[in-house]
Enzyme design. Structure first.
Site, PDB file in Angstrom:
ATOM      1  N   ASP A  92       8.801  -1.730   5.587  1.00  0.00           N
ATOM      2  CA  ASP A  92       8.661  -2.096   7.001  1.00  0.00           C
ATOM      3  C   ASP A  92       7.851  -3.381   7.236  1.00  0.00           C
ATOM      4  O   ASP A  92       6.882  -3.413   8.006  1.00  0.00           O
ATOM      5  CB  ASP A  92       8.025  -0.936   7.793  1.00  0.00           C
ATOM      6  CG  ASP A  92       8.934   0.282   7.852  1.00  0.00           C
ATOM      7  OD1 ASP A  92       9.853   0.387   7.021  1.00  0.00           O
ATOM      8  OD2 ASP A  92       8.729   1.127   8.744  1.00  0.00           O
ATOM      9  N   HIS A 135      -2.152  -1.962   7.458  1.00  0.00           N
ATOM     10  CA  HIS A 135      -1.243  -1.265   6.533  1.00  0.00           C
ATOM     11  C   HIS A 135      -1.176  -1.904   5.151  1.00  0.00           C
ATOM     12  O   HIS A 135      -0.649  -1.313   4.218  1.00  0.00           O
ATOM     13  CB  HIS A 135       0.180  -1.214   7.099  1.00  0.00           C
ATOM     14  CG  HIS A 135       0.284  -0.443   8.374  1.00  0.00           C
ATOM     15  ND1 HIS A 135      -0.101   0.868   8.479  1.00  0.00           N
ATOM     16  CD2 HIS A 135       0.731  -0.804   9.611  1.00  0.00           C
ATOM     17  CE1 HIS A 135       0.088   1.288   9.728  1.00  0.00           C
ATOM     18  NE2 HIS A 135       0.587   0.287  10.433  1.00  0.00           N
TER      19      HIS A 135
HETATM   20  C1  X5A Z   1       0.364  -2.962  12.717  1.00  0.00           C
HETATM   21  C2  X5A Z   1       1.423  -1.983  13.119  1.00  0.00           C
HETATM   22  C3  X5A Z   1       3.452  -0.855  12.603  1.00  0.00           C
HETATM   23  C4  X5A Z   1       4.540  -0.796  11.597  1.00  0.00           C
HETATM   24  C5  X5A Z   1       5.626   0.165  12.037  1.00  0.00           C
HETATM   25  C6  X5A Z   1       6.704   0.273  10.997  1.00  0.00           C
HETATM   26  N1  X5A Z   1       2.419  -1.775  12.259  1.00  0.00           N
HETATM   27  N2  X5A Z   1       7.699   1.225  11.329  1.00  0.00           N
HETATM   28  O1  X5A Z   1       1.376  -1.460  14.232  1.00  0.00           O
HETATM   29 ZN    ZN Z   2       0.402   0.196  14.904  1.00  0.00          ZN
END
Ligand code: X5A
Ligand code: ZN
Length: 645
Positions: A92, A135
């Site tokens: 992602d 993440h």
């Molecule tokens: C930083 C953040 C979200 C990623 C979602 C992926 N990332 N499905 O909000």
């Molecule tokens: Zn987020």
């Protein structure tokens, strides 16, 4: 004592170059709409603008591996096909020829923010950055993130400024697993995250995002996960978690610095979070954190994908960092059942590690086996919701009122008025009948001038707060009980509602506990810091937020034994209520505490308390007893599902 704003247009110069229905929400406009809103509202101009810088290799290597950094370094030279290929190994996320440059700026912006706060150039600040960070892992990009901006900032702050404890509050709606992995075994960094989880059905679908992942080895207890197992969480669900988990633990932890993974996909309208908290909740979340670590707070943007709600939430956050009064939230209901379940699970999982949770309720033995039934139930609920899924609409947050006078003081003639405040002695606007009525009522005071000037001034001050001419006030009076009676009578008539009285003392009260009368009897009066703070955070604040007062009257009884720093915390925290309309009454001989109190009314952060030891068992028992008795009337006091009965 200002607020930093860190932003650079350059971070809008990368975007998704191919079709990808997961990544297409992470767009450059996310930053531009935020910055434009801050400009339009005049908030940007009130901040100290600090330039970004590129994080150095050494900075990045505080968190990431050399191999990963070298791999990302090559992306600016890749063809489109090579970028797509490179992207495939991660989850992602997408790459672009300019994202490496932006990722260095995003991490560098977080470091500039830490430097500005730690050197004292500003007290707080926010960095608006892309790509987000929480993440990304030691050797992997993930969830739109390349480098872990906040994790790097935490290590950097520890190393460069010798900080012992850093608190990371991740209010983004996704689990910042990258931050968790980075500090899992590290007790010097407390990581708190709430996140949409739905019993592992929601991305990133990790077992280790659940409440029972609490950290490893020396870091056990320093990782707090609050899973949301349903969508649609509201302001009261978020506040409950702050009152009953985050704040008590954070005060016990006693951080030297607070970093916020400030993602706003937890607000209403966001396509990822699907939650229902209003943008103005972020004013309160920010406010509630602003008296930790002496007010040193750095917010770094993470997610947020609704281009209407995102800038509203950012403005609420920045305006609070600037010291403006928090907006009224209106009436709050209690937390929903699913939120209560999460609350109960988290508190129970962390019981062994935090003395503020020592008396939290245990989970029923059947908890884990009942999970599947709940799962079925919640999936059904969700399916029902899906059929009525429509575009969410919500009112734009009201313009926040900022009265011209920040602090008005009613003082005896021989006390000088501190800078930044206004001496107040006015009966202007009061009709003579009111004044003579006051004289009549409080005439026992005939020989001194209280009933002649102080009491009418108090009444006038309350009126001017109600008219938003004055923000807060303090009166040094000869007879604090009389001043209190007079002010309460006036306020009750003015606001036409029952007064909620929360009374801290060392003696058992003769009046029984009632919905509007809460006697808090602590063993050493207010002398035990931990017991008192526990009562403030998990009893007084929830009561206050649910009651939603028009005015907070804070009365300091002579000889109450509250330390200045604790009193300042109390003053600071209560200013989140009633749009900052706090009126403090102190007896003249309590004067030593007067200057520190005024400092808080002027918007300065309270000094950090020393790390809190365990509250006296009797005090915890008293607070738990009160919460138990009152939770049918005041739903924000609930912490377990069984409390419902
Ligand atoms: C930083 C953040 C979200 C990623 C979602 C992926 N990332 N499905 O909000
Ligand atoms: Zn987020």
């Amino acid at each position: 004592m200002g607020t930093a704003l860190i932003y650079d247009d350059e971070m809008t110069n990368y975007k998704l170059l191919w079709v990808d229905s997961i990544c297409n929400i992470e767009v450059p406009e996310r930053l531009t709409v935020c910055y434009e809103a801050l400009m339009r509202t005049g908030l940007a101009d009130r901040c100290v603008s600090i330039p970004v810088r590129e994080a150095t290799d050494a900075d990045i290597l505080l968190v990431h591996s050399e191999e990963y950094l070298e791999a990302v370094k090559k992306t600016p030279y890749m063809t489109l096909a090579e970028l797509m290929e490179f992207t495939l190994q991660y989850g992602d996320v997408y790459f672009h020829p300019n994202i490496y440059h932006c990722a260095k700026l995003a991490a560098g912006a977080a470091l500039q923010l830490v430097d500005s706060v730690m050197t004292g150039a500003v007290r707080t600040g926010m960095a608006l950055v892309r790509p987000p960070g929480h993440h990304s892992m030691r050797s992997a990009a993930n969830g739109f993130c390349v480098f872990n901006n906040v994790a790097i900032a935490a290590r950097y702050a520890r190393q460069k400024y010798g900080l012992e404890r850093v608190l990371i509050v991740d209010w983004d709606i996704h689990h910042g697993q990258g931050v968790q992995y980075c500090f899992e075994d590290d007790p010097s960094v407390l990581y708190f995250s709430w996140h949409r989880y739905e019993h592992q059905k929601f991305w990133p679908n990790l077992r280790e995002s659940d409440y029972d992942t609490v950290g490893k080895e020396k870091g056990a207890g320093f990782n707090i996960n609050v899973p949301w197992n349903r969508v649609g969480m509201r302001n009261s669900d978020y506040l409950s978690v702050f009152f009953h988990i985050l704040l008590p633990v954070a005060y016990e932890f006693c951080p030297d610095l607070v970093l916020v993974c400030a993602g706003f996909d937890s607000a209403i309208g966001d396509p990822e979070g699907e939650m229902c908290a209003s943008p103005d909740i972020f004013a309160h979340l920010t406010h509630l954190l602003m008296n930790l670590a002496g007010g040193k707070l750095c917010a770094v943007l993470e997610g947020g994908y609704n281009l209407t709600s995102l800038p509203q939430s950012v403005c609420q956050t920045v305006q609070t960092l600037l010291g403006d009064p928090a907006p009224p939230l209106g009436s709050l209901e209690g937390p929903c059942r699913s939120a209560l379940e999460s609350l109960h699970c988290v508190r129970s999982a962390h019981k062994p590690y935090w003395s503020c949770l020592k008396y939290a309720a245990d989970l029923p033995a059947s908890e884990s086996s009942s999970k599947h039934d709940k799962l079925a139930e919640e999936t059904k609920d969700k399916a029902e919701k899906e059929t009525v899924k429509e575009e969410k609409v919500w009112p734009e947050p009201q313009k926040r009122v900022c009265p011209p006078v920040r602090a008005a003081l009613i003082l005896p003639d021989n006390v000088t008025c501190p800078a930044g405040c206004q001496r107040f002695s006015s009966t202007e606007g009061l009709d003579p009948a009111t004044i003579s009525k006051l004289r009549e009522k409080f005439s026992k005071d005939g020989e001194n001038n209280s009933s002649l000037t102080t009491l009418p001034s108090l009444v006038a001050l309350v009126d001017k707060m109600e008219n938003h001419e004055i923000y807060s006030g303090l009166a040094l009076v000869q007879d604090v009980s009389m001043a209190m009676t007079c002010t309460v009578q006036h306020a009750a008539a003015l606001f036409q509602r029952k007064t909620l009285l929360v009374q801290f003392s060392g003696n058992i009260s003769d009046k029984p506990i009632g919905k509007y009368h809460v006697p808090v009897c602590l063993k050493k009066g207010c002398g035990d810091v931990s017991g008192f703070m526990h009562a403030v955070l998990s009893l007084l604040l929830p009561l206050g937020y649910e009651y939603d007062p028009n005015l907070v009257l804070l009365v300091r009884m002579p000889g109450c034994g509250i330390w200045d720093s604790v009193w300042q915390q109390l003053t600071g925290l209560l200013q989140g209520l009633a749009q900052g309309h706090t009126l403090i009454l102190m007896q003249e001989e309590e004067k030593p505490c007067f200057v520190p109190t005024v400092s808080c009314l002027l918007g300065n952060a309270a000094p950090s308390l020393a790390s809190l030891c365990a509250p006296l068992p009797e005090d915890t028992e008293e607070v738990e007893k009160l919460r138990y008795h009152l939770q049918t009337d005041w739903k924000l006091l609930q912490t377990t599902v069984s409390d419902l009965h």
